[in-house]
Design a protein around this motif. Structure first.
Motif, PDB file in Angstrom:
ATOM      1  N   ARG A  46       0.825  -1.220   0.000  1.00 44.10           N
ATOM      2  CA  ARG A  46       0.000   0.000   0.000  1.00 44.10           C
ATOM      3  C   ARG A  46       0.859   1.269   0.000  1.00 44.10           C
ATOM      4  O   ARG A  46       0.310   2.376   0.005  1.00 44.10           O
ATOM      5  CB  ARG A  46      -0.930  -0.001   1.222  1.00 44.10           C
ATOM      6  CG  ARG A  46      -2.025  -1.062   1.170  1.00 44.10           C
ATOM      7  CD  ARG A  46      -3.078  -0.821   2.243  1.00 44.10           C
ATOM      8  NE  ARG A  46      -2.538  -1.009   3.581  1.00 44.10           N
ATOM      9  CZ  ARG A  46      -2.607  -2.150   4.276  1.00 44.10           C
ATOM     10  NH1 ARG A  46      -3.160  -3.221   3.723  1.00 44.10           N
ATOM     11  NH2 ARG A  46      -2.116  -2.230   5.497  1.00 44.10           N
ATOM     12  N   GLY A  47       2.177   1.105   0.012  1.00 44.71           N
ATOM     13  CA  GLY A  47       3.060   2.263   0.005  1.00 44.71           C
ATOM     14  C   GLY A  47       2.941   3.117   1.249  1.00 44.71           C
ATOM     15  O   GLY A  47       3.060   4.346   1.189  1.00 44.71           O
ATOM     16  N   GLU A  48       2.726   2.480   2.396  1.00 43.90           N
ATOM     17  CA  GLU A  48       2.445   3.232   3.623  1.00 43.90           C
ATOM     18  C   GLU A  48       3.668   3.947   4.197  1.00 43.90           C
ATOM     19  O   GLU A  48       3.535   4.975   4.863  1.00 43.90           O
ATOM     20  CB  GLU A  48       1.852   2.306   4.695  1.00 43.90           C
ATOM     21  CG  GLU A  48       0.466   1.815   4.366  1.00 43.90           C
ATOM     22  CD  GLU A  48      -0.172   1.078   5.535  1.00 43.90           C
ATOM     23  OE1 GLU A  48       0.305   1.229   6.685  1.00 43.90           O
ATOM     24  OE2 GLU A  48      -1.149   0.358   5.301  1.00 43.90           O
ATOM     25  N   TYR A  49       4.861   3.397   3.960  1.00 38.63           N
ATOM     26  CA  TYR A  49       6.045   4.012   4.556  1.00 38.63           C
ATOM     27  C   TYR A  49       6.534   5.173   3.703  1.00 38.63           C
ATOM     28  O   TYR A  49       6.784   5.018   2.512  1.00 38.63           O
ATOM     29  CB  TYR A  49       7.160   2.976   4.720  1.00 38.63           C
ATOM     30  CG  TYR A  49       6.792   1.858   5.652  1.00 38.63           C
ATOM     31  CD1 TYR A  49       6.572   2.090   6.997  1.00 38.63           C
ATOM     32  CD2 TYR A  49       6.640   0.550   5.178  1.00 38.63           C
ATOM     33  CE1 TYR A  49       6.203   1.060   7.857  1.00 38.63           C
ATOM     34  CE2 TYR A  49       6.292  -0.478   6.028  1.00 38.63           C
ATOM     35  CZ  TYR A  49       6.070  -0.219   7.365  1.00 38.63           C
ATOM     36  OH  TYR A  49       5.716  -1.243   8.205  1.00 38.63           O
ATOM     37  N   LEU A  70      12.585  -1.459  -0.994  1.00 41.37           N
ATOM     38  CA  LEU A  70      11.329  -0.722  -0.994  1.00 41.37           C
ATOM     39  C   LEU A  70      11.298   0.335  -2.099  1.00 41.37           C
ATOM     40  O   LEU A  70      10.247   0.558  -2.716  1.00 41.37           O
ATOM     41  CB  LEU A  70      11.081  -0.073   0.374  1.00 41.37           C
ATOM     42  CG  LEU A  70      10.258  -0.923   1.356  1.00 41.37           C
ATOM     43  CD1 LEU A  70      11.012  -2.196   1.729  1.00 41.37           C
ATOM     44  CD2 LEU A  70       9.901  -0.126   2.605  1.00 41.37           C
ATOM     45  N   SER A  71      12.444   0.956  -2.368  1.00 41.22           N
ATOM     46  CA  SER A  71      12.489   1.961  -3.440  1.00 41.22           C
ATOM     47  C   SER A  71      12.174   1.330  -4.790  1.00 41.22           C
ATOM     48  O   SER A  71      11.469   1.922  -5.623  1.00 41.22           O
ATOM     49  CB  SER A  71      13.860   2.630  -3.475  1.00 41.22           C
ATOM     50  OG  SER A  71      14.075   3.415  -2.320  1.00 41.22           O
ATOM     51  N   ARG A  77       5.466   0.659  -8.727  1.00 44.76           N
ATOM     52  CA  ARG A  77       4.033   0.821  -8.477  1.00 44.76           C
ATOM     53  C   ARG A  77       3.593   2.281  -8.467  1.00 44.76           C
ATOM     54  O   ARG A  77       2.434   2.579  -8.168  1.00 44.76           O
ATOM     55  CB  ARG A  77       3.668   0.134  -7.161  1.00 44.76           C
ATOM     56  CG  ARG A  77       3.962  -1.362  -7.222  1.00 44.76           C
ATOM     57  CD  ARG A  77       3.526  -2.115  -6.010  1.00 44.76           C
ATOM     58  NE  ARG A  77       3.882  -3.538  -6.141  1.00 44.76           N
ATOM     59  CZ  ARG A  77       3.609  -4.474  -5.256  1.00 44.76           C
ATOM     60  NH1 ARG A  77       2.969  -4.148  -4.143  1.00 44.76           N
ATOM     61  NH2 ARG A  77       3.970  -5.723  -5.455  1.00 44.76           N
ATOM     62  N   GLY A  78       4.502   3.176  -8.788  1.00 41.12           N
ATOM     63  CA  GLY A  78       4.133   4.579  -8.885  1.00 41.12           C
ATOM     64  C   GLY A  78       3.903   5.267  -7.562  1.00 41.12           C
ATOM     65  O   GLY A  78       3.228   6.306  -7.506  1.00 41.12           O
ATOM     66  N   PHE A  79       4.453   4.741  -6.479  1.00 40.07           N
ATOM     67  CA  PHE A  79       4.321   5.379  -5.166  1.00 40.07           C
ATOM     68  C   PHE A  79       5.304   6.546  -5.048  1.00 40.07           C
ATOM     69  O   PHE A  79       6.328   6.586  -5.744  1.00 40.07           O
ATOM     70  CB  PHE A  79       4.599   4.375  -4.043  1.00 40.07           C
ATOM     71  CG  PHE A  79       3.623   3.237  -3.957  1.00 40.07           C
ATOM     72  CD1 PHE A  79       2.298   3.399  -4.342  1.00 40.07           C
ATOM     73  CD2 PHE A  79       4.017   1.997  -3.474  1.00 40.07           C
ATOM     74  CE1 PHE A  79       1.394   2.347  -4.261  1.00 40.07           C
ATOM     75  CE2 PHE A  79       3.122   0.937  -3.380  1.00 40.07           C
ATOM     76  CZ  PHE A  79       1.808   1.118  -3.778  1.00 40.07           C
ATOM     77  N   PRO A  80       5.019   7.501  -4.147  1.00 35.92           N
ATOM     78  CA  PRO A  80       5.964   8.604  -3.909  1.00 35.92           C
ATOM     79  C   PRO A  80       7.333   8.071  -3.484  1.00 35.92           C
ATOM     80  O   PRO A  80       7.438   7.008  -2.868  1.00 35.92           O
ATOM     81  CB  PRO A  80       5.309   9.399  -2.785  1.00 35.92           C
ATOM     82  CG  PRO A  80       3.851   9.081  -2.891  1.00 35.92           C
ATOM     83  CD  PRO A  80       3.789   7.648  -3.347  1.00 35.92           C
TER      84      PRO A  80
END
Length: 264
Positions: A46-49, A70-71, A77-80
């Motif tokens: 969910r890209g929570e961190y 994680l990076s 997945r296009g997370f920040p």
């Protein structure tokens, strides 16, 4: 002379003993890190961190591995973009440990104010992942955990090793947050690896510093074993360590990406 390791002449090859230690570092980290990311899968998916905080100096190595893993996942997945920072854990002999805790706590409190400002700007509620190499009783992480609670910042703690399930349960109750251990163990292979991280703690300063000429480490029951940790091979050791850990991170990230994707 106060020159730093990265300005020294470099040799092209490390001694075989250093090569073995670096290979063993990656080997000892592989399964614990795999266990950690599998236990954190729902939050990672969910890209929570938004921020990883590494417990310097020994926690620098697993932090670098988890950051790369994680990076890679976040990018696919296009997370920040994930931010990674380091805070030196508190350590020292009993005569001045209380003093160090107080000084460190003051500095961490100010640092956390800036973290909270960054997290509050995010589109999603921010969560921090603290990374440590080993938790015996939790004293080194206590100032950080306590002040994150004070600031009402959500976090989890990932540690390569923890002394026992009892310690884990007691600290989870004390801090009110989840601890994710890679393994239960009574000691850490990657402790006191300054020659391979390239940094050392500088208490009561908030951040570790680069190694300098003349830096030494001490070990043994009475700190009677002295070892020079800065020499002409330091820069090469650090670069080779990071190379091996980068390869480990890529392997684990690829392995993770082959798992079933999260449900929509």
């Amino acid at each position: 002379m106060n020159g730093e390791s990265f300005k020294q002449p470099q040799k092209n090859e490390l001694a075989r003993g250093d090569e073995i230690i670096i290979e063993n570092l990656a080997s000892h980290l592989e399964n614990p890190v795999r266990q950690i990311i599998n236990q954190l899968k729902s939050r990672i998916d969910r890209g929570e961190y938004q921020i990883i905080i590494g417990d310097d100096a020994s926690g620098r190595l697993p932090t670098l591995v988890l950051h790369k893993i994680l990076s890679s996942i976040y990018k696919s997945r296009g997370f920040p973009k994930l931010q990674t920072r380091f805070i030196a854990g508190t350590h020292g002999n009993p005569w001045y440990k209380d003093f160090l805790q107080r000084k460190k706590k003051e500095r961490i409190r100010e640092y956390i104010k800036n973290l909270k400002t960054f997290l509050d700007k995010g589109a999603l509620p921010g969560r921090i992942l603290i990374v440590s190499e080993f938790i015996e009783k939790g004293g080194g992480l206590n100032p950080l955990a306590t002040l994150l609670n004070e600031a009402r910042i959500e976090y989890d703690i990932a540690t390569v090793g923890i002394a026992s399930r009892t310690v884990q349960q007691e600290l989870e109750k004390q801090w009110g947050h989840k601890i994710i251990p890679g393994e239960i163990t009574t000691s850490s292979y990657i402790h006191n690896m300054n020659k391979y991280t390239g940094v050392m703690k500088d208490n009561p300063n908030l951040h570790a510093r680069k190694l300098r000429l003349g830096d030494k480490s001490y070990s043994g029951p009475g700190n009677e074993v002295e070892e020079i940790i800065f020499d002409e091979d330091t820069s090469l050791r650090v670069s080779e360590t990071r190379k091996h850990l980068g390869e480990l991170a890529k392997r684990l990230a690829d392995e993770y990406s082959q798992q079933k994707p999260p449900s929509e």
